[in-house]
Design a protein around this motif. Structure first.
Motif, PDB file in Angstrom:
ATOM      1  N   ASN A  61       0.791  -1.234   0.000  1.00  0.00           N
ATOM      2  CA  ASN A  61       0.000   0.000   0.000  1.00  0.00           C
ATOM      3  C   ASN A  61       0.822   1.282   0.000  1.00  0.00           C
ATOM      4  O   ASN A  61       0.304   2.349   0.318  1.00  0.00           O
ATOM      5  N   VAL A  62       2.082   1.217  -0.358  1.00  0.00           N
ATOM      6  CA  VAL A  62       2.856   2.451  -0.498  1.00  0.00           C
ATOM      7  C   VAL A  62       2.233   3.330  -1.578  1.00  0.00           C
ATOM      8  O   VAL A  62       2.217   4.562  -1.477  1.00  0.00           O
ATOM      9  N   THR A  63       1.684   2.698  -2.602  1.00  0.00           N
ATOM     10  CA  THR A  63       1.076   3.455  -3.704  1.00  0.00           C
ATOM     11  C   THR A  63      -0.182   4.189  -3.272  1.00  0.00           C
ATOM     12  O   THR A  63      -0.664   5.061  -3.996  1.00  0.00           O
ATOM     13  N   GLY A  64      -0.722   3.852  -2.099  1.00  0.00           N
ATOM     14  CA  GLY A  64      -1.931   4.517  -1.623  1.00  0.00           C
ATOM     15  C   GLY A  64      -1.674   5.794  -0.850  1.00  0.00           C
ATOM     16  O   GLY A  64      -2.605   6.537  -0.539  1.00  0.00           O
ATOM     17  N   ILE A  65      -0.409   6.075  -0.526  1.00  0.00           N
ATOM     18  CA  ILE A  65      -0.076   7.286   0.226  1.00  0.00           C
ATOM     19  C   ILE A  65      -0.003   8.463  -0.744  1.00  0.00           C
ATOM     20  O   ILE A  65       0.673   8.375  -1.773  1.00  0.00           O
ATOM     21  N   PRO A  66      -0.691   9.573  -0.456  1.00  0.00           N
ATOM     22  CA  PRO A  66      -0.629  10.730  -1.358  1.00  0.00           C
ATOM     23  C   PRO A  66       0.816  11.148  -1.620  1.00  0.00           C
ATOM     24  O   PRO A  66       1.652  11.137  -0.709  1.00  0.00           O
ATOM     25  N   LEU A  67       1.101  11.525  -2.848  1.00  0.00           N
ATOM     26  CA  LEU A  67       2.483  11.797  -3.239  1.00  0.00           C
ATOM     27  C   LEU A  67       3.095  12.964  -2.475  1.00  0.00           C
ATOM     28  O   LEU A  67       4.300  12.958  -2.191  1.00  0.00           O
ATOM     29  N   ASP A  68       2.295  13.968  -2.115  1.00  0.00           N
ATOM     30  CA  ASP A  68       2.879  15.091  -1.376  1.00  0.00           C
ATOM     31  C   ASP A  68       3.333  14.652   0.012  1.00  0.00           C
ATOM     32  O   ASP A  68       4.350  15.140   0.525  1.00  0.00           O
ATOM     33  N   LEU A  70       4.107  11.355   0.723  1.00  0.00           N
ATOM     34  CA  LEU A  70       5.169  10.382   0.465  1.00  0.00           C
ATOM     35  C   LEU A  70       6.510  11.087   0.274  1.00  0.00           C
ATOM     36  O   LEU A  70       7.547  10.629   0.763  1.00  0.00           O
ATOM     37  N   ASN A  71       6.487  12.225  -0.393  1.00  0.00           N
ATOM     38  CA  ASN A  71       7.731  12.934  -0.678  1.00  0.00           C
ATOM     39  C   ASN A  71       8.214  13.793   0.486  1.00  0.00           C
ATOM     40  O   ASN A  71       9.247  14.460   0.366  1.00  0.00           O
ATOM     41  N   LYS A  72       7.504  13.752   1.606  1.00  0.00           N
ATOM     42  CA  LYS A  72       8.029  14.336   2.840  1.00  0.00           C
ATOM     43  C   LYS A  72       8.849  13.312   3.622  1.00  0.00           C
ATOM     44  O   LYS A  72       9.479  13.656   4.626  1.00  0.00           O
ATOM     45  N   LEU A  73       8.827  12.069   3.158  1.00  0.00           N
ATOM     46  CA  LEU A  73       9.688  11.041   3.735  1.00  0.00           C
ATOM     47  C   LEU A  73      11.077  11.189   3.131  1.00  0.00           C
ATOM     48  O   LEU A  73      11.240  11.197   1.911  1.00  0.00           O
ATOM     49  N   GLU A  74      12.075  11.301   3.986  1.00  0.00           N
ATOM     50  CA  GLU A  74      13.446  11.469   3.506  1.00  0.00           C
ATOM     51  C   GLU A  74      13.997  10.176   2.919  1.00  0.00           C
ATOM     52  O   GLU A  74      14.846  10.194   2.034  1.00  0.00           O
ATOM     53  N   PHE A  75      13.501   9.046   3.409  1.00  0.00           N
ATOM     54  CA  PHE A  75      14.019   7.748   2.981  1.00  0.00           C
ATOM     55  C   PHE A  75      12.936   6.693   3.154  1.00  0.00           C
ATOM     56  O   PHE A  75      12.026   6.836   3.976  1.00  0.00           O
ATOM     57  N   ILE A  76      13.024   5.637   2.367  1.00  0.00           N
ATOM     58  CA  ILE A  76      12.115   4.498   2.480  1.00  0.00           C
ATOM     59  C   ILE A  76      12.948   3.225   2.367  1.00  0.00           C
ATOM     60  O   ILE A  76      13.658   3.022   1.380  1.00  0.00           O
ATOM     61  N   TYR A  77      12.882   2.393   3.405  1.00  0.00           N
ATOM     62  CA  TYR A  77      13.501   1.074   3.350  1.00  0.00           C
ATOM     63  C   TYR A  77      12.502   0.101   2.725  1.00  0.00           C
ATOM     64  O   TYR A  77      11.372  -0.032   3.205  1.00  0.00           O
ATOM     65  N   LEU A  95       7.981   3.849  -6.905  1.00  0.00           N
ATOM     66  CA  LEU A  95       8.795   4.890  -6.284  1.00  0.00           C
ATOM     67  C   LEU A  95       9.768   5.498  -7.288  1.00  0.00           C
ATOM     68  O   LEU A  95      10.065   6.698  -7.236  1.00  0.00           O
ATOM     69  N   GLY A  96      10.275   4.678  -8.200  1.00  0.00           N
ATOM     70  CA  GLY A  96      11.197   5.185  -9.206  1.00  0.00           C
ATOM     71  C   GLY A  96      10.587   6.281 -10.062  1.00  0.00           C
ATOM     72  O   GLY A  96      11.289   7.170 -10.553  1.00  0.00           O
ATOM     73  N   LYS A  97       9.278   6.246 -10.226  1.00  0.00           N
ATOM     74  CA  LYS A  97       8.586   7.234 -11.061  1.00  0.00           C
ATOM     75  C   LYS A  97       8.024   8.404 -10.255  1.00  0.00           C
ATOM     76  O   LYS A  97       7.796   9.483 -10.820  1.00  0.00           O
ATOM     77  N   ASN A  98       7.790   8.192  -8.947  1.00  0.00           N
ATOM     78  CA  ASN A  98       7.012   9.179  -8.198  1.00  0.00           C
ATOM     79  C   ASN A  98       7.664   9.718  -6.931  1.00  0.00           C
ATOM     80  O   ASN A  98       7.134  10.652  -6.326  1.00  0.00           O
ATOM     81  N   TYR A  99       8.799   9.159  -6.533  1.00  0.00           N
ATOM     82  CA  TYR A  99       9.378   9.500  -5.225  1.00  0.00           C
ATOM     83  C   TYR A  99      10.742  10.141  -5.401  1.00  0.00           C
ATOM     84  O   TYR A  99      11.577   9.668  -6.177  1.00  0.00           O
TER      85      TYR A  99
END
Length: 228
Positions: A61-68, A70-77, A95-99
């Motif tokens: 469900n990472v794809t379900g988080i709004p992009l604005d 998601l992009n406040k996350l500095e990193f994603i493991y 993530l490669g396309k949107n993060y």
């Protein structure tokens, strides 16, 4: 127990000025099984207090988080276990396309049997205090600030709330207005019974001589790929 946005705000307020530049990792279980609204609020709260925030995920469900948000996350493991590779690859492509932040690929293909380390009342206070993992990774399970990431796992393995009650009574909670001093003086404030009964010799960090090599994680016939 789940950290609510209100609990996270309380944590940030009571520890204002402490560890703000350290990495704050949202993880679980699986953080993304929370309602998206809660995830967004937690990210926004940590971000508003100037704390570096990221998350560790199995890919769900990472794809379900709004992009604005998601992009406040500095990193994603991205945490691959061998049985969730399809979800990880789906997530990595998204993530490669949107993060815009840092994607950190992890593999955890082995795990330990925590029951092998449950040797309560067989350790010493000194043995617990000498563990170099204490306070290396504070873990917030509201209302408790756990002194390491293993103590809450031990509590779950035991299905025993005594450990949590000890920490609450000793002031290891986000509602303690003097929490900064409690943590700063951790050698004095950590309950001695906690160290002796639950910590020393009951964790692979303090019982290294136990013969319990990591075991490879095996697929289960009920495993399902969750990649929404």
């Amino acid at each position: 127990m789940v950290a609510t946005p209100q609990a996270v705000e309380q944590f940030c307020q009571v520890l204002s000025g402490v560890g703000e530049k350290e990495r704050h990792v949202l993880q679980g279980g699986e953080i993304t099984v929370l309602p998206v609204k809660s995830i967004v609020q937690i990210i926004e709260t940590l971000h508003s207090f100037g704390r570096r925030v990221g998350m560790r995920t199995n890919g769900y469900n990472v794809t379900g988080i709004p992009l604005d948000s998601l992009n406040k996350l500095e990193f994603i493991y991205l945490d691959a276990h061998g049985n969730n590779q399809e979800a990880i690859e789906h997530c990595r492509a998204f993530l490669g396309k949107n993060y815009e932040g840092e994607v950190i690929n992890e593999e955890r293909l082995y795990h330990r049997d925590p029951a092998a380390f449950l040797n309560h009342n067989q350790g010493t206070v000194e043995q617990g205090l000498n563990c170099n993992h204490l306070l290396a990774t504070l873990t917030y399970f509201p209302p408790i600030i756990h002194p390491c990431c293993n103590s809450w796992a031990l509590m779950n393995a035991l299905n025993d709330g005594t450990m949590g009650e000890m920490l609450i009574e000793a002031g290891w909670t986000a509602d303690n207005p003097d929490l900064k001093n409690t943590l700063a003086n951790w050698r004095q404030t950590l309950p001695k019974p906690f160290l002796k009964t639950f910590c020393a010799n009951s964790c692979y960090m303090t019982a290294p001589d136990i013969d319990n090599p990591p075991q490879r994680i095996q697929p289960h016939h009920l495993d399902r790929v969750l990649k929404r």
